[in-house]
Design an enzyme around this catalytic site. Structure first.
Site, PDB file in Angstrom:
ATOM      1  N   HIS A  89       0.845  -1.212   0.000  1.00 53.21           N
ATOM      2  CA  HIS A  89       0.000   0.000   0.000  1.00 53.21           C
ATOM      3  C   HIS A  89       0.881   1.264   0.000  1.00 53.21           C
ATOM      4  CE1 HIS A  89      -3.106   2.807   1.289  1.00 53.21           C
ATOM      5  NE2 HIS A  89      -4.000   1.870   1.367  1.00 53.21           N
ATOM      6  N   GLU A 102      -0.580   1.365  -5.473  1.00 49.24           N
ATOM      7  CA  GLU A 102      -0.383   0.172  -4.630  1.00 49.24           C
ATOM      8  C   GLU A 102      -0.405  -1.114  -5.463  1.00 49.24           C
ATOM      9  OE1 GLU A 102      -3.684   0.333  -1.914  1.00 49.24           O
ATOM     10  OE2 GLU A 102      -3.672   2.516  -1.991  1.00 49.24           O
TER      11      GLU A 102
HETATM   12  O1  TA6 Z   1      -6.135   1.530  -0.854  1.00 48.53           O
HETATM   13  C1  TA6 Z   1      -7.134   2.517  -0.805  1.00 48.53           C
HETATM   14  C2  TA6 Z   1      -7.909   2.353   0.504  1.00 48.53           C
HETATM   15  O2  TA6 Z   1      -8.587   1.131   0.551  1.00 48.53           O
HETATM   16  C3  TA6 Z   1      -8.867   3.526   0.650  1.00 48.53           C
HETATM   17  O3  TA6 Z   1     -10.179   3.143   0.356  1.00 48.53           O
HETATM   18  C4  TA6 Z   1      -8.669   3.950   2.104  1.00 48.53           C
HETATM   19  O4  TA6 Z   1      -9.446   3.156   2.983  1.00 48.53           O
HETATM   20  C5  TA6 Z   1      -7.172   3.684   2.235  1.00 48.53           C
HETATM   21  O5  TA6 Z   1      -7.007   2.399   1.612  1.00 48.53           O
HETATM   22  C6  TA6 Z   1      -6.649   3.819   3.641  1.00 48.53           C
HETATM   23  O6  TA6 Z   1      -6.776   2.628   4.311  1.00 48.53           O
HETATM   24  P1  TA6 Z   1      -6.238   2.576   5.842  1.00 48.53           P
HETATM   25  O7  TA6 Z   1      -6.736   1.303   6.377  1.00 48.53           O
HETATM   26  O8  TA6 Z   1      -4.724   2.645   5.775  1.00 48.53           O
HETATM   27  O9  TA6 Z   1      -6.791   3.803   6.523  1.00 48.53           O
END
Ligand code: TA6
Length: 313
Positions: A167, A271
């Site tokens: 991520h 990601e």
């Molecule tokens: O990867 C995108 C996502 O799924 C967004 O929808 C948002 O939720 C982001 O990840 C942040 O996720 P986190 O769990 O790190 O707050």
């Protein structure tokens, strides 16, 4: 500060959490916390930070660290009995002193191998045994390499499937001056429109509002061009078919924990992920996913540097 030769140091980071610092001779460095096997810093030879970590990031279990490169496993997204993006990023990993050999075409001298096995408590969330090995490496030229190896070690003969993501939060000077190349004409699920399936029409991604898209079966090379900094992040991935592109923009930024209201202007998540087709593993089988990112100077303005040359040259 440049070091004469590469160094690998285990030390205490924020809140006394243990981290490993990799340094290369020309000055580049990487920091990875044992908590979550979480890369929180990747700096170039000039000591410039290339990853975004929120000024409000908590380096404090049981919450994940906001920014850097969170490891999402065994699932990306949220399910009822599961932490959002799985539990790998909120567990303490250990240093793998004797990792199985890794076929590697890249050469590097500074690397660390981390390993996560489930605890008793984890079986409540996910009733499977696994070994998740992560190698974090820094090349002499300052590139970052991450290699994930996930093995099914169930003794009961049970297969499992998982979804996964690196991520990655990139630091950008101004999100309005960023382009992403390599995803044009690719299908994506729009996570802001009930995962509606669409096809990318633009010849490059630019940003002027919230975006949360899962591109599927993408090319293995993606370029993120920071026009203002004249810097291009070139991402190569292998064994990782999909890629999420996310920026919360102003409204969502205010609603997100451990995230500054204006910080959306200086970050973009691209990601590498396994999402569309959850990956099946039988006992004894292992999956390997590789990510290699370099940050190269790019004089891309009004078409001077053709990013396609970066991608396909
Ligand atoms: O990867 C995108 C996502 O799924 C967004 O929808 C948002 O939720 C982001 O990840 C942040 O996720 P986190 O769990 O790190 O707050």
């Amino acid at each position: 500060m440049a070091v004469a030769k590469p160094s690998i140091e285990l030390c205490k980071g924020s809140n006394g959490l243990e981290k490993v610092v990799l340094k290369e001779a020309r000055g580049s460095s990487i920091e990875v916390y044992l908590y979550g096997a979480h890369v929180t810093s990747w700096k170039n030879d000039h000591g410039e930070e290339l990853l975004f970590v929120s000024s409000k990031a908590l380096f404090k279990p049981p919450k994940g660290i906001r920014g850097g490169i969170p490891i999402c496993f065994p699932q990306v997204g949220g399910l009822a009995n599961f932490e959002q993006h799985g539990f790998a990023r909120t567990r303490v990993w250990t240093i793998d002193q004797n990792p199985p050999p890794l076929q590697e075409s890249n050469s590097y001298r500074a690397s660390v191998d981390l390993i996560l096995r489930p605890s008793e408590g984890d079986f409540k969330f996910w009733p499977h045994s696994f070994e998740f090995r992560l190698r974090v490496a820094l090349t002499p030229g300052g590139d970052i390499i991450l290699v994930s190896r996930i093995r099914n070690t169930n003794k009961d003969g049970k297969p499992f499937t998982f979804t996964f993501a690196f991520h990655t939060y990139f630091s950008v000077s101004d999100i309005c001056e960023v382009r992403v190349e390599g995803l044009e004409t690719i299908d994506y699920f729009d996570n802001l429109k009930g995962k509606e399936r669409c096809t990318e029409q633009a010849d490059a991604l630019t940003f002027e509002s919230e975006v949360d898209k899962t591109y599927v079966s993408t090319p293995n090379k993606i370029a993120i061009i920071d026009h203002e900094k004249k810097r291009t992040y070139v991402m190569w991935k292998e064994g990782i078919p999909d890629a999420v592109v996310w920026n919360p923009w102003d409204k969502k930024a205010k609603a997100i924990a451990h995230f500054g209201d204006d910080e959306y202007k200086h970050m973009l998540c691209v990601e590498p992920a396994v999402i569309e087709d959850p990956l099946p593993l039988k006992p004894g089988e292992e999956w390997t996913g590789r990510l290699h990112i370099s940050a190269v100077p790019s004089s891309y303005c009004s078409g001077q540097l053709d990013p396609k040359r970066v991608l396909y040259g």
